[in-house]
Design a protein around this motif. Sequence first.
Motif, mmCIF file in Angstrom:
data_model
loop_
_atom_site.group_PDB
_atom_site.id
_atom_site.type_symbol
_atom_site.label_atom_id
_atom_site.label_comp_id
_atom_site.label_asym_id
_atom_site.label_seq_id
_atom_site.Cartn_x
_atom_site.Cartn_y
_atom_site.Cartn_z
ATOM 1 N N PHE A 101 -85.901 42.668 -27.239
ATOM 2 C CA PHE A 101 -85.450 42.181 -28.706
ATOM 3 C C PHE A 101 -85.322 40.883 -29.082
ATOM 4 O O PHE A 101 -84.537 40.476 -30.086
ATOM 5 N N ALA A 102 -85.754 40.081 -28.288
ATOM 6 C CA ALA A 102 -85.669 38.524 -28.689
ATOM 7 C C ALA A 102 -86.577 38.457 -29.779
ATOM 8 O O ALA A 102 -87.672 38.959 -30.071
ATOM 9 N N ASP A 103 -86.250 37.438 -30.659
ATOM 10 C CA ASP A 103 -86.984 37.202 -31.885
ATOM 11 C C ASP A 103 -87.969 35.947 -31.707
ATOM 12 O O ASP A 103 -88.917 35.679 -32.375
ATOM 13 N N VAL A 104 -87.365 35.190 -30.710
ATOM 14 C CA VAL A 104 -88.172 33.789 -30.576
ATOM 15 C C VAL A 104 -88.276 33.744 -29.051
ATOM 16 O O VAL A 104 -87.442 33.935 -28.233
ATOM 17 N N ILE A 105 -89.485 33.435 -28.425
ATOM 18 C CA ILE A 105 -89.792 33.185 -26.983
ATOM 19 C C ILE A 105 -90.625 32.198 -26.682
ATOM 20 O O ILE A 105 -91.484 31.925 -27.406
ATOM 21 N N VAL A 106 -90.215 31.435 -25.697
ATOM 22 C CA VAL A 106 -90.795 30.256 -25.530
ATOM 23 C C VAL A 106 -91.348 30.204 -24.144
ATOM 24 O O VAL A 106 -90.601 30.355 -23.046
ATOM 25 N N LEU A 107 -92.715 30.363 -24.050
ATOM 26 C CA LEU A 107 -93.494 30.437 -22.899
ATOM 27 C C LEU A 107 -93.779 29.106 -21.959
ATOM 28 O O LEU A 107 -94.480 28.181 -22.648
ATOM 29 N N PHE A 108 -92.980 28.893 -21.048
ATOM 30 C CA PHE A 108 -93.301 27.654 -20.193
ATOM 31 C C PHE A 108 -94.399 27.922 -19.155
ATOM 32 O O PHE A 108 -93.934 28.392 -17.971
ATOM 33 N N GLY A 109 -95.656 27.705 -19.418
ATOM 34 C CA GLY A 109 -96.488 27.770 -18.399
ATOM 35 C C GLY A 109 -96.699 29.446 -18.032
ATOM 36 O O GLY A 109 -96.888 29.601 -16.785
ATOM 37 N N ALA A 110 -96.349 30.254 -18.834
ATOM 38 C CA ALA A 110 -96.573 31.711 -18.550
ATOM 39 C C ALA A 110 -97.328 32.527 -19.491
ATOM 40 O O ALA A 110 -97.407 32.072 -20.619
#
Length: 484
Positions: free
Chosen positions: A178-187
């Motif tokens: 259900f997240a609308d914004v996801i920040v990927l830190f080295g994933a």
Amino acid sequence: MANANMNCWPLIVIGGSSERGQETMGAFQEFPQVEACRLYSKFSVRPSSIEAIPSVIEKAVRSSIYGRPGACYIDIPADFVNLQVNVNSIKYVECCMPPPVSMAETSAVQMAASVIRNAKQPLLIIGKGAAYAHAEEGIRKLVEQCKLPFLPTPMGKGVLPDNHPNCVAAARSRALQFADVIVLFGARLNWILHFGLPPRYQPDVKFIQIDICAEELGNNVRPAVTLLGDINAVTKQLLEQFDKAPWQYPPGSKWWNTLREKMKSNEAASKELASKKSLPMNYYTVFYHVQEQLPKDCMVVSEGANTMDIGRTVLQNYLPRHRLDAGTFGTMGVGLGFAIAAAIVAKDRNPGQRVICVEGDSAFGFSGMEVETICRYNLPIVLLVVNNNGIYQGFDTDSWKEMLKFGDATAMAPPMCLLPNAHYEQVMTAFGGNGYFVQTPGELQESLRKSLADRTKPSLINIMIEPQSMRKAQDFHWLTRSNM
């Protein structure tokens, strides 16, 4: 090499090969090693001469640590070993400089900060790339300053402590879905994170990708913002944006309340399973008692199916770079080798630090004889073999005997079933270490206490659990989830 390359770890392998003058003649163990290794390495080469070896080594070191880290192979033919050359002809070169630190474009950083500010249901995902980049200080500041929820990948655990109030690992599925914004830190959006695709994510979710590898940006989904650069440096760039114009995600938001409620219900379900008094024990009971005694600074190595998957949800990591598991490649058999390497590093750099290796019984079978190596070098590793008599599931002794009444095991036994009640602890005692066969919580607690107290010998605790024991009913098969 493939495992290191897939996990983006620097590795240099120097291998011997048959003499150059015997190529194509059927020499002893003749094989096109350089060509074969190109499939799973960044750089694979045979030096053209003795004189060229230093420059080849320098390039291998540089290739292994620059950009996205990975494996490199150097092939040394047998005739090089006794070959003599004039020392003045050797082309000596200095070691390469440390990897350059790259930063994202300012406009992209500004755009990313804007997308985060406008998020209604934000989520940070901390991958092992963040651990490798030593980005823990910057990510902690960002999480705490902006009050953002975060989720670690398995080897991203500990970049921020698992008991951090903003960690939503206990509500993982809900957070992703259900997240609308996801920040990927080295994933990476590979199978571990379900490729970033529905139904595990919203169709219109906005991904902000932070990665050191340009080719990774845009894999499987079109990101809203891409930030190409060193994870630590880019995190600091984001912090600068929020320092210029302070912003916090409301801690009392509906999103936070939803996540906290789901975490509470999932934790309650796990505690209920852990508190069961019936024997044999289940996974949650085992890991609950193990977690109670583990030192906070211990290195946790884990591999297996249910053992690794359930273990990572219960066994906590409080420090970065303190967990190793089967990884992106899902490689079985790496556990004991990882544990040996970790114990050697601990012995050299942090004497007294414990290495805990948590194995499923099938995973232990891949490299169990490395126990001899552990005993030979007297490494005080604590091995926990969570034994359910099989892969995923097995049979108890009575069911096994009953099954054999209908025919030979080769015809009747499912291939995932192993011999019931196998005494793996005797592999350890055979080489001089401590072995324990445990069937109750009390026996587990006592054997683990003794093992942790004894810093002079390795120990193996063979923990018998219910052969049909599984994870919580609402969870999915391990290959559709992030367990590596």
